[in-house]
Design an enzyme around this catalytic site. Structure first.
Site, PDB file in Angstrom:
ATOM      1  CG  ASP A 151      -1.846   1.114   1.344  1.00 56.95           C
ATOM      2  OD1 ASP A 151      -2.653   1.242   0.413  1.00 56.95           O
ATOM      3  OD2 ASP A 151      -1.819   1.873   2.326  1.00 56.95           O
ATOM      4  CD  GLU A 181      -2.480   2.382  -3.426  1.00 58.41           C
ATOM      5  OE1 GLU A 181      -3.565   2.961  -3.601  1.00 58.41           O
ATOM      6  OE2 GLU A 181      -1.780   2.597  -2.428  1.00 58.41           O
TER       7      GLU A 181
HETATM    8  O1  LIG Z   1      -3.696   3.388   3.679  1.00 63.24           O
HETATM    9  C1  LIG Z   1      -4.202   4.627   3.271  1.00 63.24           C
HETATM   10  C2  LIG Z   1      -4.878   4.481   1.940  1.00 63.24           C
HETATM   11  O2  LIG Z   1      -3.931   3.841   1.121  1.00 63.24           O
HETATM   12  C3  LIG Z   1      -4.405   3.429  -0.123  1.00 63.24           C
HETATM   13  O3  LIG Z   1      -4.729   4.634  -0.693  1.00 63.24           O
HETATM   14  C4  LIG Z   1      -4.668   5.010  -1.878  1.00 63.24           C
HETATM   15  O4  LIG Z   1      -5.948   5.461  -2.086  1.00 63.24           O
HETATM   16  C5  LIG Z   1      -6.186   6.783  -2.186  1.00 63.24           C
HETATM   17  C6  LIG Z   1      -7.616   7.032  -2.487  1.00 63.24           C
HETATM   18  O5  LIG Z   1      -8.477   6.509  -1.556  1.00 63.24           O
HETATM   19  C7  LIG Z   1      -5.289   7.269  -3.284  1.00 63.24           C
HETATM   20  O6  LIG Z   1      -5.608   8.566  -3.606  1.00 63.24           O
HETATM   21  C8  LIG Z   1      -3.836   7.127  -2.880  1.00 63.24           C
HETATM   22  O7  LIG Z   1      -2.992   7.548  -3.902  1.00 63.24           O
HETATM   23  C9  LIG Z   1      -3.538   5.737  -2.538  1.00 63.24           C
HETATM   24  O8  LIG Z   1      -2.313   5.546  -1.925  1.00 63.24           O
HETATM   25  C10 LIG Z   1      -5.566   2.463   0.052  1.00 63.24           C
HETATM   26  O9  LIG Z   1      -5.940   1.906  -1.175  1.00 63.24           O
HETATM   27  C11 LIG Z   1      -6.684   3.196   0.733  1.00 63.24           C
HETATM   28  O10 LIG Z   1      -7.818   2.379   0.892  1.00 63.24           O
HETATM   29  C12 LIG Z   1      -6.192   3.689   2.069  1.00 63.24           C
HETATM   30  O11 LIG Z   1      -7.154   4.495   2.649  1.00 63.24           O
END
Ligand SMILES: OC[C@H]1O[C@H](O[C@H]2O[C@H](CO)[C@@H](O)[C@H](O)[C@H]2O)[C@H](O)[C@@H](O)[C@@H]1O
Ligand SMILES: [Ca+2]
Length: 552
Positions: free
Chosen positions: A210, A252
């Site tokens: 993540d 990600e």
């Molecule tokens: O752990 C925190 C968040 O990490 C991921 O987030 C991502 O989602 C965001 C949008 O909701 C995006 O804008 C960002 O670039 C990403 O890193 C994860 O998928 C989220 O669920 C989480 O809240």
């Protein structure tokens, strides 16, 4: 069935993303769990997916649906026990399914014992140094790193929050309840690598890691994609390659092509095996509304080459909002106008809706985007429920509207749980269009023309043609921008994919001169089309129509 131990299995895999909490409830408490999920493995195998990506399952206060980890080496009690997880993993493997878990590296929950210990300040009452203080990023003023953007723009006003106990500010790129770990501290790196080892030793097939761009902060930068961050991630990869060969790391990194490609590393110094293709995703939707596919081609051609081991990961929807970070300001405005007519649909920098509602529940458009997803380079991910056309619930806060319970049948709580709908973790959708009475697995399994059956057939077709997974991509010039045409080619076969993004039938001429003499044949049905000649190849496509062809 057991898995084939091909080292690059991830290149030909179809992924399925699911939340254990909302997939199937095994004990009737209204919350999905591992025993419930284990009972649904035959369904997933039958659908034809290869890898399950499961959202975070760690103990957590759930202030960000589990992305706020309070213990890296446990299972949230709502979801079952560690033994339940082991049974699930064993049963998934026994069916030839691999399991990739979410690994949250950038931050912990503020409830994590490390943060609770850190809050005692740099020095303990007895004068000794507090070793946990440096696990996080602190400031006396909360003014540093002003160049870093805020990601959760709807809730956060700063990336710093004052901690009352220590009297200092701590750094967080996401919610204030998610303090960022301090990756300048070698002990943090060791802790996180050890946590990864715990799951790899249990046998997980890899991690979706993540929020990887944000590990390191440096003054005068935007604190994203820094070289030191890449150094840490390369160390993670070296550990996997040396001690757990055959496992996969998926990044990600919601970044533009030039930045995201850095997360693959190089053949000589590798980083992630896979990266999400964030930039192409919103352009698929944009092209539909504009009836112009130019932006898809442009962004795909802008992707730099990746190392031989690398594979993109494509998706239409996931558990978050349909992010609009990787578009221009004008494109974002267009997307909001086109796909978020109700302000409740907007969140942060994106749109919190599921696939079917985004596409007005239009089966033709759902099929069109799904076929493009399956045909573009990369391993596709299906988001649970989209294979049956589930809807969303805008009355739920944050991104929870797209995380409602899986709809298995028309019975109590859609077959998700024996608990009543109001006792479920999120209420199952019950409305007349998308509700479980109408949209559910059981009814679609009995209907040969259902979206579920169609999806399954399409996955089977994709599986039979390895060029979808590993073929080269070449866009074909056309005289009609509504038509997206490209080939996927291996030494053994050439596939031609032609898709009409317009709401009306379209005529098109394809520049297929290189293939003069070849005969396009449909993949489903093996129907031959007229042979390709020296002149541009004429085709007619009905509205939102597509052809998957093999050039014989
Ligand atoms: O752990 C925190 C968040 O990490 C991921 O987030 C991502 O989602 C965001 C949008 O909701 C995006 O804008 C960002 O670039 C990403 O890193 C994860 O998928 C989220 O669920 C989480 O809240
Ligand atoms: Ca349960």
């Amino acid at each position: 069935m057991t898995q084939t131990p091909a080292p690059e299995w991830y290149k030909s895999a179809v992924f399925y993303e699911l939340s254990v909490r909302t997939f199937a409830d095994g004990n009737g408490d209204g919350k999905g769990d591992f025993p419930g999920l284990t009972g649904k493995l035959d369904y997933l195998r039958g659908l034809g997916v290869d890898v399950l990506w499961i959202l975070p399952c760690y103990p957590s206060p759930l202030r960000d649906d589990g992305y706020d980890v309070a213990d890296y080496v446990g299972i949230h009690p709502d979801l079952g026990t560690l033994d339940d997880f082991k049974v699930f993993l064993r049963e998934a493997h026994a069916r030839g399914l691999r399991v990739v878990t979410d690994f949250v590296t950038n931050h912990t929950s503020s409830d994590h014992p490390w943060f609770q210990a850190a809050r005692r300040g740099p020095t303990l009452p007895d004068g000794s140094p507090n070793e946990y203080y440096d696990y996080y990023v602190w400031s006396d003023t909360g003014t540093e790193y002003a160049g870093a953007r805020i990601i959760f723009t709807d809730t956060e006003v700063s990336n710093w929050t004052l901690d009352e106990q220590s009297g200092r500010y701590y750094w967080h790129r996401f919610f204030a309840s998610q303090p960022d770990l301090n990756y300048d501290n070698p002990r943090v790196i060791e802790e996180i690598l050890n946590a990864a080892r715990f799951w790899l030793d249990l046998g997980v097939d890899g991690f979706r890691v993540d929020a990887v761009p944000y590990l390191i902060e440096r003054e005068g930068t935007n604190c994203e994609n820094l070289p030191e961050t890449h150094d840490i991630l390369k160390r993670f990869r070296r550990m996997v390659d040396e001690d757990y060969p055959g496992r996969v790391l998926l990044a990600e990194a919601n970044q533009w092509p030039e930045e995201v490609v850095e997360y693959f590393g190089t053949d000589a110094d590798p980083e992630f095996h896979m990266c999400f293709n964030f930039p192409v995703m919103p352009r698929l939707y944009m092209s539909l509304k504009k009836e112009d596919t130019t932006s898809i081609r442009e962004i795909m051609e802008r992707l730099p080459a990746i190392p031989a081991f690398g594979q993109w990961v494509t998706f239409l929807r996931n558990h978050d909002e349909l992010t609009l970070e990787m578009v221009t300001d004008d494109e974002r405005a267009f997307m909001y106008a086109a796909y978020a007519p109700d302000t409740r649909m907007k969140i942060n920098v994106g749109i919190r809706r599921r696939l079917a509602p985004l596409l007005d529940n239009d089966r033709r458009r759902v099929e069109l985007l799904t076929t493009v997803l399956l045909a573009l380079p990369g391993s596709p991910i299906l988001y649970y429920g989209d294979e049956i056309g589930m809807g969303d619930d805008l009355s739920l806060a944050d991104r929870n509207g797209v995380r409602t319970p899986m709809q298995w049948n028309a019975g109590m709580s859609g077959g998700f749980s024996t608990a009543t709908p109001d006792q479920c973790f999120f209420p199952p959708i019950g409305d007349a269009v998308y509700g479980y009475g109408r949209v559910n697995v059981q009814s679609q399994e009995q209907d040969p023309s259902s979206l579920l059956k169609w999806t399954s057939r399409q996955l089977e077709l994709r599986r039979r043609h390895p060029a979808f997974a590993v073929g080269d991509l070449t866009f074909i010039d056309t005289d009609n921008p509504a038509i997206l045409a490209f080939t996927r080619r291996t030494g053994d076969e050439t596939l031609l994919i032609v898709s009409n993004f317009a709401a009306n039938a379209q005529a098109v001429h394809l520049n297929l001169g290189d293939y003069a003499g070849r005969v396009p044949v449909t993949l489903a049905g093996a129907s031959p089309f007229p042979a390709i000649g020296e002149d541009p190849y004429a085709m007619i496509l009905g509205k939102y129509d597509y052809y998957w062809l093999r050039l014989n």
